[in-house]
Design an enzyme around this catalytic site. Structure first.
Site, short mmCIF file in Angstrom:
data_model
loop_
_atom_site.label_atom_id
_atom_site.label_comp_id
_atom_site.label_asym_id
_atom_site.label_seq_id
_atom_site.Cartn_x
_atom_site.Cartn_y
_atom_site.Cartn_z
N SER A 29 0.82 -1.22 0.00
CA SER A 29 0.00 0.00 0.00
C SER A 29 0.85 1.27 0.00
CB SER A 29 -0.89 0.05 1.24
OG SER A 29 -1.63 -1.14 1.36
N HIS A 60 -4.30 -0.52 -5.75
CA HIS A 60 -3.32 -1.50 -6.21
C HIS A 60 -3.47 -1.58 -7.73
CE1 HIS A 60 -2.30 -3.43 -2.23
NE2 HIS A 60 -3.39 -2.76 -1.92
N HIS A 82 -4.64 -10.78 -2.71
CA HIS A 82 -4.89 -11.14 -1.31
C HIS A 82 -5.91 -12.26 -1.24
CE1 HIS A 82 -3.78 -6.82 -1.27
NE2 HIS A 82 -3.17 -7.10 -0.14
N TYR A 84 -8.20 -12.41 0.98
CA TYR A 84 -9.53 -11.86 1.33
C TYR A 84 -10.31 -11.39 0.11
CZ TYR A 84 -7.36 -7.20 1.06
OH TYR A 84 -6.69 -6.08 0.64
N GLU A 85 -9.63 -11.22 -1.01
CA GLU A 85 -10.35 -10.84 -2.24
C GLU A 85 -11.09 -12.04 -2.83
OE1 GLU A 85 -7.93 -8.05 -4.91
OE2 GLU A 85 -6.43 -8.98 -3.64
N ALA A 112 1.47 -2.94 4.55
CA ALA A 112 0.98 -2.10 5.64
C ALA A 112 0.46 -3.05 6.71
CB ALA A 112 -0.14 -1.19 5.15
N MET A 210 -2.75 -8.62 6.52
CA MET A 210 -3.57 -9.52 5.69
C MET A 210 -2.82 -10.05 4.47
SD MET A 210 -7.07 -7.31 5.75
CE MET A 210 -7.58 -6.37 7.20
N SER A 211 -1.50 -9.98 4.48
CA SER A 211 -0.76 -10.43 3.28
C SER A 211 0.56 -11.04 3.70
CB SER A 211 -0.50 -9.23 2.35
OG SER A 211 0.42 -8.32 2.94
N ASN A 234 -1.09 1.88 11.78
CA ASN A 234 -2.09 2.13 12.84
C ASN A 234 -1.77 1.22 14.02
OD1 ASN A 234 -3.17 0.11 10.66
ND2 ASN A 234 -4.16 -0.51 12.57
N HIS A 246 -9.79 2.34 7.08
CA HIS A 246 -8.90 2.16 5.94
C HIS A 246 -8.22 3.49 5.61
CE1 HIS A 246 -7.17 0.43 2.38
NE2 HIS A 246 -7.80 1.27 1.58
N1 HPA Z 1 -4.80 -5.23 10.64
C1 HPA Z 1 -4.65 -5.94 9.50
N2 HPA Z 1 -4.14 -5.44 8.40
C2 HPA Z 1 -3.74 -4.16 8.42
C3 HPA Z 1 -3.86 -3.37 9.55
C4 HPA Z 1 -4.42 -3.93 10.74
O1 HPA Z 1 -4.55 -3.31 11.80
N3 HPA Z 1 -3.37 -2.14 9.24
C5 HPA Z 1 -2.95 -2.21 7.94
N4 HPA Z 1 -3.19 -3.43 7.45
#
Ligand code: HPA
Length: 271
Positions: A29, A60, A82, A84-85, A112, A210-211, A234, A246
């Site tokens: 990201s 992306h 990903h 999740y997609e 990220a 998530m990756s 975050n 997001h």
């Molecule tokens: N959790 C999962 N994936 C993420 C996060 C998170 O807090 N921040 C950025 N990608």
């Protein structure tokens, strides 16, 4: 068609246009622009590569860039797939396996992630030292692809020590503050629950995302050396009062982009 035939068909298509490469980079990201730092870059949209899945996440781009950077042949993924997609894991890791077939021995994975370690802060960069797979899935499930690697690959040194040392040296030279820690993979697309984040912390995670873990597993299986770097965008869910968004993730990624790029660039120059 077998999976190795599918991988080799995509590799042959890419080799015809772009040739072989030495270093592979997955741009997470906010980092996509870095591909433009390469000279004489050739660009191939994923949609044109036979057998490649279609990227679905906004932000992306879904392009493969190959060019020269600091005297090395580098192949960069602008956008990744990903789980999740809805992509099956063999699709998620297809580009990584294609890279292996294109001769790439060094893979840099960026992402990220949310900070689980409360001594870390949003905007920190974290070198990945190890992973935890909380997804319950593994990209090597199914018949082993013997052409790529062994049935039971060792994951005890998934993130290469030498590459991590180079990243530390680069960070020190450039005055970039770096963290190091364990990245835990949750499937998403929901952010983790606060209880999941507490569990992850107790079990040794420093960041959640998530990756990256399926890609790491496939790369290590195929004999590649992997460097993983997370931009902690975050604090993970439940650490702060404020809910996750997001937007927070993309805004922090944008803020740190220059530093992240400088670190990556220094590492590639030093390889
Ligand atoms: N959790 C999962 N994936 C993420 C996060 C998170 O807090 N921040 C950025 N990608």
């Amino acid at each position: 068609m077998t999976e190795i035939e599918r991988i080799d068909r995509a590799a042959a298509y890419i080799r015809d246009i772009m040739g072989d490469s030495d270093i592979g980079v997955v741009l997470g990201s906010g980092l996509g622009d870095y591909a433009e730092a390469m000279t004489d870059a050739k660009v191939v949209p994923y949609d044109e590569i036979p057998g490649f899945p279609h990227a679905t996440v906004a932000g992306h781009a879904g392009e493969l860039w190959a060019g020269e950077l600091h005297g090395k042949r580098v192949l960069m993924m602008r956008g990744r797939f990903h789980s999740y997609e809805g992509h099956p894991l063999n699709d998620v890791v297809l580009p990584i396996r294609v890279m292996a077939r294109l001769g790439i021995k060094t893979l840099i994975l960026t992402n990220a992630a949310g900070a689980v370690n409360t001594s870390f802060a949003p905007g920190d960069l974290m070198l990945i030292s190890d992973f935890i797979n909380f997804s319950g899935k593994n990209p090597l499930t199914g018949p082993n692809i013997d052409e790529l690697g062994p049935r039971f690959p060792d994951m005890s040194r998934a993130y290469d020590k030498r590459l991590r040392a180079i990243a530390w040296e680069t960070a020190e030279k450039q005055g970039i503050a770096l963290r190091e820690g364990v990245y835990a993979w949750f499937n998403g697309p929901t952010y983790e629950s606060p209880a999941e984040v507490r569990m992850a912390r107790v079990l040794g995670a420093d960041a959640v995302g998530m990756s990256t873990v399926p890609e790491t597993i496939a790369a290590v299986h195929a004999g590649m050396q992997v460097l993983g770097v997370s931009c902690l965008t975050n604090m993970a869910a439940g650490i702060l009062e404020s809910p996750l968004s997001h937007l927070e993730v993309t805004e922090t990624a944008e803020r740190v982009r220059g530093t992240f790029r400088a670190l990556l660039d220094g590492v590639i120059a030093a390889l």
